[in-house]
Design an enzyme around this catalytic site. Structure first.
Site, PDB file in Angstrom:
ATOM      1  N   CYS A   7       0.859  -1.184   0.000  1.00 13.15           N
ATOM      2  CA  CYS A   7       0.000   0.000   0.000  1.00 13.15           C
ATOM      3  C   CYS A   7       0.895   1.235   0.000  1.00 13.15           C
ATOM      4  O   CYS A   7       2.048   1.156  -0.439  1.00 13.15           O
ATOM      5  CB  CYS A   7      -0.978  -0.023   1.178  1.00 13.15           C
ATOM      6  N   ARG A  13      -3.439  -0.519   5.432  1.00 13.52           N
ATOM      7  CA  ARG A  13      -4.045  -1.579   4.618  1.00 13.52           C
ATOM      8  C   ARG A  13      -3.188  -2.816   4.416  1.00 13.52           C
ATOM      9  O   ARG A  13      -3.650  -3.939   4.664  1.00 13.52           O
ATOM     10  CB  ARG A  13      -4.443  -1.016   3.239  1.00 13.52           C
ATOM     11  N   ASP A 122      -8.168   3.931   1.112  1.00 11.63           N
ATOM     12  CA  ASP A 122      -7.192   4.324   2.129  1.00 11.63           C
ATOM     13  C   ASP A 122      -7.920   4.868   3.358  1.00 11.63           C
ATOM     14  O   ASP A 122      -8.596   5.903   3.261  1.00 11.63           O
ATOM     15  CB  ASP A 122      -6.275   5.386   1.522  1.00 11.63           C
TER      16      ASP A 122
HETATM   17  P1  4NP Z   1      -1.783   2.853   4.146  1.00  9.60           P
HETATM   18  O1  4NP Z   1      -2.347   4.250   4.701  1.00  9.60           O
HETATM   19  O2  4NP Z   1      -1.234   3.131   2.768  1.00  9.60           O
HETATM   20  O3  4NP Z   1      -2.983   1.977   4.115  1.00  9.60           O
HETATM   21  O4  4NP Z   1      -0.726   2.400   5.128  1.00  9.60           O
HETATM   22  C1  4NP Z   1      -1.553   5.405   4.767  1.00  9.60           C
HETATM   23  C2  4NP Z   1      -0.709   5.597   5.813  1.00  9.60           C
HETATM   24  C3  4NP Z   1       0.053   6.746   5.899  1.00  9.60           C
HETATM   25  C4  4NP Z   1      -0.050   7.708   4.903  1.00  9.60           C
HETATM   26  C5  4NP Z   1      -0.903   7.493   3.835  1.00  9.60           C
HETATM   27  C6  4NP Z   1      -1.646   6.334   3.755  1.00  9.60           C
HETATM   28  N1  4NP Z   1       0.715   8.912   4.977  1.00  9.60           N
HETATM   29  O5  4NP Z   1       0.575   9.750   4.083  1.00  9.60           O
HETATM   30  O6  4NP Z   1       1.496   9.056   5.922  1.00  9.60           O
END
Ligand code: 4NP
Length: 160
Positions: A7, A13, A122
């Site tokens: 992800c 995720r 997300d």
């Molecule tokens: P993930 O969610 O891709 O599902 O782990 C996110 C976690 C952190 C960030 C973006 C999406 N961020 O921009 O820090």
């Protein structure tokens, strides 16, 4: 068989999918045959544990979310894997740009028995409901993927 689930941040995720898929594989007796890891295309959270909302959602239904530490996917990481599963279309595009060959690159939801939207949304900037929605998608997709791997397992072995 080695699978990388990817992800953006590797704190919501893909680590949730890693934990759930590993639990399904364990229950199906496939844990020795299929190795699963997770990564983010971004590096902001490298070394950090799972987002606490993601961990709480998993813990509430009995999964162990404590072992995860975020890692970043970079050019060449795919050499350690047979299959790279992207959680959304942007992740897929970024992985393609990192040189992951198309034959080992898929969307996680290509295996969802109830596909609709092809992205796992997300949940990072939303409320806690988002984590329940993501867990539901992940649980049914991990179940289907485990069934596919149980049936394809012999084929994978003979192909080598
Ligand atoms: P993930 O969610 O891709 O599902 O782990 C996110 C976690 C952190 C960030 C973006 C999406 N961020 O921009 O820090």
């Amino acid at each position: 068989m080695r699978i990388a689930i990817v992800c953006l941040g590797n704190i919501c995720r893909s680590p949730m999918a890693d934990v759930v898929l590993n639990a399904r594989l364990e229950a199906a007796g496939l844990a020795e045959l299929v190795h699963v890891d997770s990564y983010g295309t971004g590096g902001w959270h490298v070394g950090n544990p799972m987002d606490e909302r993601a961990a709480a959602r998993l813990t509430r239904v009995g999964y162990d979310a404590t072992a995860h530490r975020a890692r970043q996917f970079s050019a060449g990481t795919d050499e350690d894997y047979d299959l790279v599963l992207a959680m959304d279309q942007q992740n897929l595009d970024d992985l393609r740009d990192l040189g992951v060959p198309p034959e080992k690159l898929e969307l996680f939801r290509d295996h969802d028995p109830q596909p609709g939207d092809r992205d796992v949304p997300d949940p990072y900037y939303g409320g806690t409901d988002g984590f329940s929605h993501v867990l539901a998608i992940i649980e049914r997709t991990a179940e289907a993927l485990t069934d596919e791997l149980a049936h394809d397992g012999g084929k994978e072995e003979t192909r080598r």
